[in-house]
Design an enzyme around this catalytic site. Structure first.
Site, mmCIF file in Angstrom:
data_model
loop_
_atom_site.group_PDB
_atom_site.id
_atom_site.type_symbol
_atom_site.label_atom_id
_atom_site.label_comp_id
_atom_site.label_asym_id
_atom_site.label_seq_id
_atom_site.Cartn_x
_atom_site.Cartn_y
_atom_site.Cartn_z
ATOM 1 N N HIS A 1 64.762 41.931 -20.483
ATOM 2 C CA HIS A 1 64.825 43.296 -19.946
ATOM 3 C C HIS A 1 66.212 43.661 -19.408
ATOM 4 O O HIS A 1 66.348 44.257 -18.341
ATOM 5 C CB HIS A 1 63.773 43.495 -18.859
ATOM 6 C CG HIS A 1 62.369 43.509 -19.359
ATOM 7 N ND1 HIS A 1 62.038 43.836 -20.645
ATOM 8 C CD2 HIS A 1 61.192 43.231 -18.724
ATOM 9 C CE1 HIS A 1 60.722 43.766 -20.804
ATOM 10 N NE2 HIS A 1 60.186 43.393 -19.653
ATOM 11 N N HIS B 1 57.487 50.648 -19.158
ATOM 12 C CA HIS B 1 56.755 49.435 -18.791
ATOM 13 C C HIS B 1 55.618 49.752 -17.817
ATOM 14 O O HIS B 1 55.438 49.053 -16.807
ATOM 15 C CB HIS B 1 57.718 48.423 -18.173
ATOM 16 C CG HIS B 1 57.338 46.988 -18.384
ATOM 17 N ND1 HIS B 1 56.155 46.451 -17.909
ATOM 18 C CD2 HIS B 1 57.971 45.976 -19.031
ATOM 19 C CE1 HIS B 1 56.096 45.167 -18.238
ATOM 20 N NE2 HIS B 1 57.186 44.856 -18.925
ATOM 21 N N GLU C 1 54.291 48.547 -24.790
ATOM 22 C CA GLU C 1 55.734 48.743 -24.765
ATOM 23 C C GLU C 1 56.271 48.939 -26.190
ATOM 24 O O GLU C 1 56.422 47.986 -26.936
ATOM 25 C CB GLU C 1 56.407 47.543 -24.123
ATOM 26 C CG GLU C 1 55.861 47.167 -22.758
ATOM 27 C CD GLU C 1 56.236 45.757 -22.359
ATOM 28 O OE1 GLU C 1 57.448 45.455 -22.314
ATOM 29 O OE2 GLU C 1 55.316 44.948 -22.105
#
Length: 388
Positions: A141, A212, A353
């Site tokens: 991420h 998310h 996602e």
């Protein structure tokens, strides 16, 4: 997806934020979801942070903070017309800003690269770029201070639209190139949260953005949500190893727990005798969507038999990472107080996602995440809510 990161703020700063969020003197009314905007009103990294509310004529409400571009609450009607908050999170900025909180990606706009890059390395113009290794030796991420921990500039265009802008400098978490990214949240009259993610760069780089949000359509996040019915429009997925990293293989879902082409309760496929489910401690995998970039086709859906709430997802992206909250509510996390004073058990939610595949920079045969000057990155994700 599972994350563990260092705290962005020191203990003193967190305490100051917590005290400020408990001021209670603002006189502001609570949102429909029960949030007090005063508890989000602060300054982080010399940038103002607040809570923004989107509403439509159907009575739906979405609350977003520009810290990390996070969706804090989504209020939708259930089959009886009762307004229900269907995403997990916190009800004050102090907890969001404490990156030591497990599950602190709640609702975030992820960047510069969502998901994982193996060993934190990729090649750009014959040079090896080394990124932070913040998850089992991989970059997850965007690194320990990815965009979910940065403050976006916010512009509320109208009651239905919020535009967030972030300038990520060259070298941000060792990523090359200065990138200007925007995330535009629009709440439509059809009870859909439309998310447009765009980016431009002044030098070659990679970009992979996503949202998310952790969804629980049952109306009670104090209970596991694996009785939700899931559909994924995908014939194939990318298997992962025990560090959640794709192996590079593309595998057919037929005869595996990954086959959600016929909608069914998630718990019916949570078979720990299957290596992939065991490696993920549940589902934490990328599915290769059959929609081929057509964001008018349903790519995935969730349904709660308890409330009748149906969530349909649409995207122009080639993949969808599905994470079933496998590491929430365990290893001490069950004692953490979340939004509304609630505590979450294991697997209380599902993330959908949209994305390029994990580790795509190291797999040239997969859809490319590379972005060059003069090009525009565009990712579209829609969460549409209805009652079934």
């Amino acid at each position: 997806m599972k994350t563990r990161k260092a705290s962005l703020l020191g203990a003193g700063a967190i305490m100051a934020l917590a005290l400020a969020s408990c001021d209670g003197q603002s006189g502001q009314q609570l949102t429909l979801s029960g949030l007090d905007a005063a508890k989000f009103d602060t300054v982080i990294n010399e940038k103002p942070v607040g809570l923004y509310t989107l509403t439509n004529e159907q009575g739906m409400e979405v609350c977003v903070t520009n810290f990390g571009g996070r969706v804090v609450s989504i209020m939708v009607p259930d089959r009886d017309g009762k307004m229900t908050d269907v995403v997990l999170g916190y009800d004050n900025i102090a907890q969001y800003a404490d990156a030591a909180n497990f599950g602190s990606d709640f609702g975030a706009s992820i960047g510069r690269y969502a998901n994982r890059i193996k060993n934190g390395q990729f090649t750009l113009n014959d040079s090896v770029i080394q990124l932070p290794q913040n998850n089992f030796g991989h970059c997850l991420h965007g690194g320990p201070t990815g965009w979910q921990y940065q403050v976006y500039e916010a512009q509320q265009v109208d009651p239905q639209t919020l535009k967030l802008t972030l300038v990520s400098p060259d070298g941000d978490n060792q990523f090359p190139g200065q990138v200007t990214a925007t995330v535009t949240y629009t709440l439509t009259a059809e009870n859909a949260l439309d998310i447009k993610m765009e980016a431009e760069t002044d030098a070659p780089t990679i970009v992979n953005m996503t949202n998310h949000s952790y969804f629980n359509l049952n109306g009670d996040p104090t209970q596991p949500a694996m009785d939700m019915v899931m559909y994924i429009n995908a014939d194939k997925f990318t298997p992962a190893d025990s560090t959640f990293m794709p192996t590079g293989e593309v595998r057919d879902v037929t005869g595996t727990p990954m086959d959600f082409r016929t909608a069914h309760a998630i718990q019916d496929s949570l078979r720990m005798d299957d290596e992939q489910v065991r490696f993920g401690n549940g589902f934490d995998h990328n599915w290769i969507l059959n929609t081929n970039g057509d964001d008018t086709q349903v790519c995935a859906s969730l349904y709660s038999p308890k409330t009748g709430i149906l969530l349909e997802a649409f995207t122009n992206e080639p993949g969808m990472q599905v994470y079933t909250g496998n590491f929430q509510g365990i290893d001490g996390e069950q004692d953490k107080v979340r939004k509304g004073g609630l505590k979450y058990p294991q697997r209380p939610s599902v993330c959908l996602e949209s994305q390029k595949y994990p580790d795509s920079p190291n797999h040239p045969e997969w859809p490319s995440p590379y972005l060059n000057p003069g090009e525009k990155y565009y990712s579209h994700l829609v969460f549409k809510f209805s009652v079934k």
